[in-house]
Design an enzyme around this catalytic site. Structure first.
Site, PDB file in Angstrom:
ATOM      1  N   GLY A 126      -8.038  -3.882   2.884  1.00  0.00           N
ATOM      2  CA  GLY A 126      -7.287  -3.245   3.776  1.00  0.00           C
ATOM      3  C   GLY A 126      -6.334  -4.174   4.734  1.00  0.00           C
ATOM      4  O   GLY A 126      -5.860  -3.619   5.806  1.00  0.00           O
ATOM      5  N   HIS A 177      -8.133 -11.153  12.448  1.00  0.00           N
ATOM      6  CA  HIS A 177      -8.349 -10.438  13.615  1.00  0.00           C
ATOM      7  C   HIS A 177      -9.394  -9.465  13.420  1.00  0.00           C
ATOM      8  O   HIS A 177      -9.798  -9.133  12.519  1.00  0.00           O
ATOM      9  CB  HIS A 177      -6.986  -9.784  14.027  1.00  0.00           C
ATOM     10  CG  HIS A 177      -6.443  -8.977  12.991  1.00  0.00           C
ATOM     11  ND1 HIS A 177      -5.529  -9.218  11.925  1.00  0.00           N
ATOM     12  CD2 HIS A 177      -6.544  -7.747  12.666  1.00  0.00           C
ATOM     13  CE1 HIS A 177      -5.446  -8.493  11.160  1.00  0.00           C
ATOM     14  NE2 HIS A 177      -6.158  -7.336  11.561  1.00  0.00           N
TER      15      HIS A 177
HETATM   16  P1  AMP Z   1      -5.008  -5.204   9.596  1.00  0.00           P
HETATM   17  O1  AMP Z   1      -4.469  -3.844   8.750  1.00  0.00           O
HETATM   18  O2  AMP Z   1      -6.472  -5.002   9.359  1.00  0.00           O
HETATM   19  O3  AMP Z   1      -4.535  -6.135   9.039  1.00  0.00           O
HETATM   20  O4  AMP Z   1      -4.446  -4.648  11.001  1.00  0.00           O
HETATM   21  C1  AMP Z   1      -3.166  -4.916  11.427  1.00  0.00           C
HETATM   22  C2  AMP Z   1      -3.167  -4.314  12.755  1.00  0.00           C
HETATM   23  O5  AMP Z   1      -2.032  -4.774  13.507  1.00  0.00           O
HETATM   24  C3  AMP Z   1      -2.869  -2.712  12.470  1.00  0.00           C
HETATM   25  O6  AMP Z   1      -3.722  -1.816  13.127  1.00  0.00           O
HETATM   26  C4  AMP Z   1      -1.452  -2.604  13.197  1.00  0.00           C
HETATM   27  O7  AMP Z   1      -1.213  -1.394  13.955  1.00  0.00           O
HETATM   28  C5  AMP Z   1      -1.465  -3.973  14.327  1.00  0.00           C
HETATM   29  N1  AMP Z   1      -0.224  -4.358  14.507  1.00  0.00           N
HETATM   30  C6  AMP Z   1       0.915  -4.789  13.507  1.00  0.00           C
HETATM   31  N2  AMP Z   1       1.905  -5.292  14.219  1.00  0.00           N
HETATM   32  C7  AMP Z   1       1.489  -5.319  15.729  1.00  0.00           C
HETATM   33  C8  AMP Z   1       2.038  -5.711  17.123  1.00  0.00           C
HETATM   34  N3  AMP Z   1       3.283  -6.420  17.062  1.00  0.00           N
HETATM   35  N4  AMP Z   1       1.254  -5.635  18.290  1.00  0.00           N
HETATM   36  C9  AMP Z   1       0.272  -5.126  18.067  1.00  0.00           C
HETATM   37  N5  AMP Z   1      -0.513  -4.634  16.852  1.00  0.00           N
HETATM   38  C10 AMP Z   1       0.148  -4.743  15.807  1.00  0.00           C
END
Ligand code: AMP
Ligand code: ZN
Length: 114
Positions: A93, A100
């Site tokens: 996912g 992160h």
């Molecule tokens: P994942 O799907 O585990 O890779 O998580 C990526 C996360 O990054 C998601 O929850 C998004 O909402 C978040 N996200 C994407 N772009 C940004 C951004 N510019 N600032 C803060 N969160 C972000």
């Protein structure tokens, strides 16, 4: 990494709500929160995912730093507990290719996850 959104945030090239920053780690509020508290804890240095980090000599140090910050933020925001999530790879996912940890808190979590 040139086109990485989280590298750009770590370099202050695009805005984010930063809740923690050290030389090696940055934590921001997620843009699309899935809980009252939804933070993202990441290394300043780019690693594509946990797949890449575990192959790196510095894995122990980076993992320790990340989990220390994530657990401290979880305890600060989640009086009744919290959840840490590391989506890894396509089937895991992961949508942003910069390692992160999600810190989710402020509501009861269910299981299994989707
Ligand atoms: P994942 O799907 O585990 O890779 O998580 C990526 C996360 O990054 C998601 O929850 C998004 O909402 C978040 N996200 C994407 N772009 C940004 C951004 N510019 N600032 C803060 N969160 C972000
Ligand atoms: Zn990056």
């Amino acid at each position: 990494m040139v086109d990485c959104v989280f590298c750009k945030i770590a370099a202050d090239k695009i805005p984010a709500k930063v809740v923690y920053r050290s030389d090696g780690v940055i934590a921001i509020e997620d843009l699309n929160p899935q809980a009252p508290t939804h933070l993202l804890v990441m290394p300043v240095e780019h690693f594509d995912s946990l797949f890449q980090l575990v192959c790196d000599q510095r894995a122990d140090t980076v993992v320790q730093q990340l989990f220390e910050v994530a657990s401290q933020l979880g305890q600060k925001h989640g009086s009744g507990g919290y959840r840490l999530v590391v989506n890894t790879g396509h089937e895991g996912g992961q949508t942003v290719g910069h390692l992160h940890i999600h810190v989710l808190a402020g509501r009861a979590m269910s299981w299994p996850p989707g």
